[in-house]
Write a protein that holds these residues in place. Structure first.
Motif, PDB file in Angstrom:
ATOM      1  N   ARG A  74      16.327  38.733  14.508  1.00 12.79           N
ATOM      2  CA  ARG A  74      17.322  38.229  13.540  1.00 12.79           C
ATOM      3  C   ARG A  74      17.058  36.748  13.271  1.00 12.79           C
ATOM      4  O   ARG A  74      17.536  35.877  13.991  1.00 12.79           O
ATOM      5  CB  ARG A  74      18.750  38.440  14.027  1.00 12.79           C
ATOM      6  N   PRO A  88      19.394  31.982  15.695  1.00  7.87           N
ATOM      7  CA  PRO A  88      18.544  32.487  14.600  1.00  7.87           C
ATOM      8  C   PRO A  88      17.608  31.422  14.035  1.00  7.87           C
ATOM      9  O   PRO A  88      16.472  31.717  13.668  1.00  7.87           O
ATOM     10  CB  PRO A  88      19.569  32.915  13.534  1.00  7.87           C
ATOM     11  N   ALA A 116      20.291  36.320   9.415  1.00  9.75           N
ATOM     12  CA  ALA A 116      21.623  35.943   9.925  1.00  9.75           C
ATOM     13  C   ALA A 116      22.539  35.535   8.775  1.00  9.75           C
ATOM     14  O   ALA A 116      23.726  35.844   8.775  1.00  9.75           O
ATOM     15  CB  ALA A 116      21.487  34.814  10.946  1.00  9.75           C
ATOM     16  N   PRO A 122      19.471  41.169  16.973  1.00  8.82           N
ATOM     17  CA  PRO A 122      19.928  39.847  17.416  1.00  8.82           C
ATOM     18  C   PRO A 122      19.092  39.346  18.590  1.00  8.82           C
ATOM     19  O   PRO A 122      18.804  40.088  19.527  1.00  8.82           O
ATOM     20  CB  PRO A 122      21.376  40.085  17.848  1.00  8.82           C
ATOM     21  N   ASP A 167      16.679  44.051  12.253  1.00 10.75           N
ATOM     22  CA  ASP A 167      17.616  42.929  12.346  1.00 10.75           C
ATOM     23  C   ASP A 167      18.218  42.958  13.735  1.00 10.75           C
ATOM     24  O   ASP A 167      19.383  43.302  13.933  1.00 10.75           O
ATOM     25  CB  ASP A 167      18.681  43.106  11.246  1.00 10.75           C
TER      26      ASP A 167
END
Lengths: 236, 221
Positions: free
Chosen positions: B174, B5, B179, B170, B168
């Motif tokens: 993100r 992140p 995170a 990953p 959001d």
């Protein structure tokens, strides 16, 4: 002979300027008290300010004619303007300052070489690679003159260029300017508060007061020597 | 610990600052140097992200950039992917947050250059653009760098608008701020500590540098 003809009117707030004057090649001194509109006249000729109405022409070349909608931008007028504060570019060396106004057709090295020559002519060759914050008042003045004359100007405008200098230095630089202006053969408007300076350099005098021309003639129309336009407010 | 992140945040913030620099410095130059009708409105528009709720700002961006908007549709046709809920959306969201800083501080820096230098440049034959790039910008450079650093710090920490516009996801959108939120929500605070520390240090360092840059500029003049 190329004559600069100025016939302009401008109103800003309570101040009204209405000036008509002709300047032949050589030095014309604009003389008058603070607030007479002397600096405004220079700003109008250079194009940095725009009159409400009027016409400015150099010979047959019309720079501004409000009625006809003609207005040449500042950067195409080729006026050498020496500001009271000099306005040397603080981030550039003396050579870079001097070369700034040279036509960019010539290669960079050629411009720098000519700038060095000019600086040497004004006795500041040794400052070539230094920046203005290290110059004395007189040195800065010389570099400012070198920069202004590097551009082959068609008109020269000087706004109290020597007001901060001592007597000896002022006389020397007045001599230098007189010589250059004679060589160039272009109309020169020179603002000063100082009668002695005006007498030394003027071929013609235009008296200004409250935005109007109150007299045109030779150095003999200047007020009593040792007096200044402000009634003695400035040191000689 | 997962540094993904953080790397993503740096990447997004860098691109966002570049984007906001191009747009923001152009607007700052216009506001500083040109009198035009509607100038005050432009000023308000580019300051608005500072005071609008992130949800409201995010909503507007979704309207303008969403899949059914003109821009969104055109973008998808050309690139094959959408703006919203992608990294592109995250970059735009972060850039919008940075814009007010870059416009405001960039404008102040440009306006802080004494007009007589520009006048001198113009009489020496410089066009308005040449005077801008050879005199005004170099003399305002400290203030401009400060504006860009503030913009970067702001885009590094964006949360709300990014969440609204980019979601959001990953590895895709993100960022560190998101995170941190996720880790706290899941009661995995340990994962958040490093990210909190890095973002705090980065932001405070940027502020400190901005202070230094603008202070020295004052004494130079």
């Amino acid at each position: 002979m190329t004559v600069l003809d100025v016939d302009v009117a401008l109103r800003t707030g309570a101040f009204t300027l209405e000036v008509r004057l002709s300047a032949t090649p050589g030095v014309t001194v604009l003389f008058g008290p603070s607030g007479a509109g002397k600096s405004t006249v220079l700003a109008l000729v250079s194009g940095l300010a725009r009159p409400d109405r009027g016409r400015i022409a150099l010979g047959d070349d019309v720079w501004l004619d409000r009625a006809a909608g003609v207005e040449r931008p500042v950067h195409l007028r080729k006026v050498a303007y020496v500001f009271q504060s000099l306005a040397l570019f603080p981030h550039l060396t003396a050579v870079e300052n001097t070369a700034y106004g040279m036509g960019r057709e010539a290669p960079r090295e050629a411009r720098a070489a000519r700038a060095r020559e000019l600086l040497a002519r004004f006795h500041v060759g040794h400052l070539a690679d230094r920046r203005p914050d290290t110059f004395s008042g007189g040195e800065a003045q010389r570099v400012a003159l070198a920069r202004a004359f590097a551009m082959a100007p068609r008109v020269v405008l000087m706004d109290e260029p020597f007001s901060a200098l001592d007597h000896g230095l002022r006389r020397e630089l007045l001599g230098v300017v007189t010589e250059i202006v004679k060589d160039l053969g272009v109309p020169t408007l020179f603002i000063t508060h100082h009668v002695g300076e005006a007498e030394t350099i003027a071929e013609r005098v235009v008296l200004l007061e409250k935005g109007r021309v109150t007299g045109v003639g030779g150095a003999d129309i200047l007020p009593e020597r040792r007096a200044t336009a402000d009634g003695g407010g400035r040191p000689p | 610990m997962d540094l993904g992140p953080l790397a993503l945040s740096l990447q997004i913030a860098t691109l966002a600052t570049l984007l906001a620099a191009v747009v923001g410095l152009s607007v700052a130059t216009l506001l500083a140097n040109v009198r035009f009708p509607g100038r005050d409105i432009v000023d308000v528009l580019f300051t608005a992200p500072l005071v609008l709720p992130p949800t409201v700002l995010g909503y507007f961006l979704l309207v303008v950039l969403g899949r059914r908007s003109f821009i969104g549709e055109l973008f998808e046709r050309v690139t094959g992917h959408t703006i919203v809920f992608t990294r592109t959306g995250a970059v735009i969201a972060a850039a919008v947050g940075a814009l007010p800083f870059i416009v405001r501080f960039g404008r102040a820096a440009l306006e802080g250059v004494d007009a007589v230098y520009m006048h001198a440049a113009r009489t020496l034959g410089a066009s308005p653009l040449r005077a801008l790039f050879t005199v005004q910008v170099p003399l305002a450079r400290r203030g401009i760098v400060a504006a860009l650093m503030l913009g970067f710090a702001r885009s590094l920490g964006d949360f709300g608008v990014t969440l609204m516009v980019a979601g959001d996801i990953p590895g895709e959108t993100r960022t560190a701020s998101l995170a941190i939120y996720g880790a706290i929500q899941a009661q995995r605070e340990g994962e958040a500590y490093a990210l909190v520390a890095v973002l705090t240090v980065a932001s405070l360092t940027a502020l400190y540098a901005v202070g230094k840059l603008t202070r020295r500029e004052r004494t130079v003049r």
